[in-house]
Scaffold this motif. Structure first.
Motif, mmCIF file in Angstrom:
data_model
loop_
_atom_site.group_PDB
_atom_site.id
_atom_site.type_symbol
_atom_site.label_atom_id
_atom_site.label_comp_id
_atom_site.label_asym_id
_atom_site.label_seq_id
_atom_site.Cartn_x
_atom_site.Cartn_y
_atom_site.Cartn_z
ATOM 1 N N THR A 284 0.835 -1.196 0.000
ATOM 2 C CA THR A 284 0.000 0.000 0.000
ATOM 3 C C THR A 284 0.872 1.250 0.000
ATOM 4 O O THR A 284 1.881 1.305 0.697
ATOM 5 C CB THR A 284 -0.913 0.019 1.240
ATOM 6 N N VAL A 285 0.446 2.227 -0.777
ATOM 7 C CA VAL A 285 1.055 3.553 -0.788
ATOM 8 C C VAL A 285 0.108 4.527 -0.095
ATOM 9 O O VAL A 285 -1.117 4.462 -0.285
ATOM 10 C CB VAL A 285 1.317 4.009 -2.239
ATOM 11 N N LEU A 286 0.663 5.414 0.724
ATOM 12 C CA LEU A 286 -0.100 6.512 1.312
ATOM 13 C C LEU A 286 0.383 7.816 0.714
ATOM 14 O O LEU A 286 1.575 8.128 0.776
ATOM 15 C CB LEU A 286 0.104 6.583 2.834
ATOM 16 N N LEU A 287 -0.545 8.577 0.161
ATOM 17 C CA LEU A 287 -0.232 9.870 -0.424
ATOM 18 C C LEU A 287 -1.107 10.925 0.235
ATOM 19 O O LEU A 287 -2.336 10.819 0.218
ATOM 20 C CB LEU A 287 -0.499 9.842 -1.930
ATOM 21 N N GLY A 288 -0.481 11.940 0.835
ATOM 22 C CA GLY A 288 -1.217 13.084 1.370
ATOM 23 C C GLY A 288 -1.132 14.232 0.389
ATOM 24 O O GLY A 288 -0.031 14.603 -0.046
#
Length: 259
Positions: free
Chosen positions: A135-139
């Motif tokens: 999983t990638v988290l992008l803010g």
């Protein structure tokens, strides 16, 4: 190599360097269904609150990288305070271009997509450290209302209205890049207020303590203007969220929405 002093002053008391509060950060950790032993890479990690609290609450481990010596010291102290220093570590360094030695389960860039020159390049960078199926988290910011005047664009820290997308435009663009959106947590007006207003108090306390500093006039002018600019322009126009993404299997490009 460090962040400019005005940025550090603004966020000197912050544990979370974006408009998520601790409740939303905890909600995000639960929403991701983190499991003990999973590994995390957090690029531009700030003061390490996300990695430290998730290590405490979910048993993950990993590495945070940040350009600020002030923030990496704060992250190391927070890890010791929460008893997770054996599972997480923080290094002072350039997050742009950083790739993990070994692929990890979760790769994060929460509010610093400049490290890859924007959303597309940052996702490409993050994917280089990601395990298959991870999983990638992008803010990322987005427009609640697309501004039509230069004053609003500038107050929202953009060079033009095209710098950000609307929320549907951003979600559509992520899909067009081949990512499934599997979770998201969005800032609200209160968490924005807590983030921005704390900056004003930080600046005022610094001004009180440093009347003769060479940056005094610059930060005094900033505090004079920032609250009104925020409530007039940024608060009604700019949104912000963290988006959890997984690479779509068998991806083939689809047209990106222009919104």
């Amino acid at each position: 190599m460090d962040l400019p002093l005005p940025f550090v002053v603004r966020e000197s008391s912050h544990r979370i360097h974006n408009p998520l509060d601790d409740v939303k950060l905890a909600t995000l950790g639960r929403a991701l269904r983190l499991r003990p032993g999973q590994t995390v890479l957090d690029l531009a990690c700030g003061s390490g609150e996300m990695l430290c609290t998730w290590a405490r609450d979910h048993g993950v481990g990993g590495l945070g990288v940040d350009l600020s010596t002030h923030f990496t010291r704060a992250a190391q102290a927070r890890a010791a305070e929460l008893g997770v220093a054996g599972r997480v570590r923080f290094v002072h360094g350039q997050a742009a271009g950083y790739v993990a030695d070994e692929p990890v389960d979760l790769v994060c860039c929460v509010g610093a997509s400049w490290i890859g020159g924007g959303v597309d390049g940052t996702l490409d960078l993050l994917e280089r450290s990601l395990k298959p199926g991870g999983t990638v988290l992008l803010g990322e910011p987005y427009w609640h209302r697309v501004p039509t005047d230069p004053a609003t664009v500038a107050a929202c820290h953009a060079t033009s209205a095209e710098d950000f997308r609307t929320l549907p435009g951003l979600v559509g663009h992520l899909a067009a890049l081949g990512w499934d959106l599997v979770e998201m947590v969005l800032a609200d007006a209160d968490s924005w207020d807590r983030y921005r207003a704390a900056q004003w108090l930080n600046v005022r306390e610094w001004l009180d303590a440093n009347p003769g500093h060479e940056l005094y006039a610059e930060l005094r002018a900033e505090l004079d203007a920032a609250p009104l600019a925020y409530v007039t322009h940024e608060r009604p126009h700019l949104g912000w969220g963290v988006f959890a993404l997984r690479r779509r299997l068998g991806f083939s490009p689809i047209p990106s929405p222009s919104a």
